[in-house]
Design an enzyme around this catalytic site. Structure first.
Site, PDB file in Angstrom:
ATOM      1  CG  HIS A 140      18.121  27.755  60.934  1.00 36.00           C
ATOM      2  ND1 HIS A 140      18.456  28.769  61.802  1.00 36.00           N
ATOM      3  CD2 HIS A 140      17.974  26.640  61.696  1.00 36.00           C
ATOM      4  CE1 HIS A 140      18.488  28.294  63.029  1.00 36.00           C
ATOM      5  NE2 HIS A 140      18.204  27.011  62.992  1.00 36.00           N
ATOM      6  CD  GLU A 152      18.632  32.656  60.757  1.00 30.69           C
ATOM      7  OE1 GLU A 152      19.122  33.719  61.155  1.00 30.69           O
ATOM      8  OE2 GLU A 152      18.856  31.551  61.310  1.00 30.69           O
ATOM      9  CG  ASN A 190      21.271  29.580  66.574  1.00 25.64           C
ATOM     10  OD1 ASN A 190      20.508  29.562  67.540  1.00 25.64           O
ATOM     11  ND2 ASN A 190      21.228  28.668  65.620  1.00 25.64           N
TER      12      ASN A 190
END
Length: 297
Positions: A140, A152, A190
């Site tokens: 990510h 990530e 997130n």
């Protein structure tokens, strides 16, 4: 040794990922079904490289080498044929990702690692669409990819430790800082960020403060470089909503329920920067967006 990179999806994240790999002298196959999207991606990469030249970060020769390292394909079969790693970077749609991963798995070499740039969708679920779940991992990147340092890295339930190590080292070769996490809804980035954004939207929805005031409090009081509402515009309100839905469904906890204002804005097509209006109004050439009159206090 990882040398050949295939990237599925030539949108904002895909072209940014292609940029950073090509700049670090990897051979990059950028894949998209739309020839126009591929051409637009190359233009974006060229413009971003020009900005790096203007800042003295790279030379004109380095720009040319980076662009030479990128080949474009409209076929997944051809684009992944010699890949050491495939990075999927299409829109945050679970059904689309599963479909693409089935196709990538069919045509990529058996030794290839399959990575997804998803910001919230289960790596384990994506891996289940393949015959090599042990070689599937989350990678990510943050937007804008050429600038942001974090990657990530998300282990699926069956991801092999050797795959995690390879992707960690690969991220370091790109000048990134890898952080390894496990596969639960929202991962870490997130799971923390998007509920904060949702809470900011709820505060606006409840009339506690205007958009500008909410963002200013977080910038000046909490040292955030960008307020949560403007950041939501930058991410895309549709993306924020999608991630909240993943969190809400994954945990079954009402604290992750999307704010009704966010739901309405997405339904109305006010998605932020990409549509020209979200909580702020964005006009070409204006570096300081104006807060929408709907959201002034």
């Amino acid at each position: 040794m990882i040398r050949n990179i295939a990237i599925a999806g030539a949108g904002t994240m895909g072209n940014g990922i292609a940029h950073i790999f090509a700049q670090n002298n990897f051979e990059v196959n950028l894949i998209d079904i739309s020839p126009e999207k591929l051409e637009e991606a190359l233009q974006t990469i060229s413009g971003n490289l020009d900005r790096q030249i203007a800042k003295g970060l790279i030379t004109a020769e380095a720009k040319q080498l980076s662009l030479t390292n990128i080949s474009t394909f409209t076929s997944i079969k051809e684009g992944v044929a010699d890949a050491d790693i495939v990075v999927e970077a299409v829109t945050e749609n679970p059904e689309l990702k599963l479909k693409i991963f089935k196709e990538i798995d069919e045509y990529a070499p058996a030794s290839a690692i399959l990575a997804t740039n998803t910001s919230s969708i289960s790596i384990t679920k994506i891996a289940s669409a393949t015959k090599r779940p042990e070689k599937v991992i989350g990678m990510h990147f943050m937007n804008p990819v050429p600038v942001m340092k974090l990657v990530e890295i998300i282990n699926g339930f069956l991801t092999e430790p050797a795959v995690t190590q390879t992707v960690t080292e690969l991220s370091k070769q790109l000048g990134k800082v890898p952080c390894v996490v496990n596969d639960y809804p929202g991962f870490i980035a997130n799971r923390i960020l998007i509920p904060m954004i949702n809470e900011a939207i709820c505060s606006l929805y409840e009339g506690i403060a205007g958009a500008e005031e909410i963002d200013m409090i977080m910038k000046l009081g909490m040292a955030h470089p960008m307020g949560p509402l403007q950041l939501a515009d930058f991410i895309g309100l549709d993306v924020c909503l999608s991630i909240l839905q993943v969190l809400h469904e994954g945990f079954g906890n009402p604290k992750y329920a999307p704010c009704p204002l966010l739901v309405n804005m997405v339904a109305a097509g006010r998605l932020g920067v990409k549509t020209g209006e979200g909580f702020y109004i964005y006009t070409p050439g204006n570096n300081k967006p104006a807060v929408s009159k709907r959201f002034t206090k």
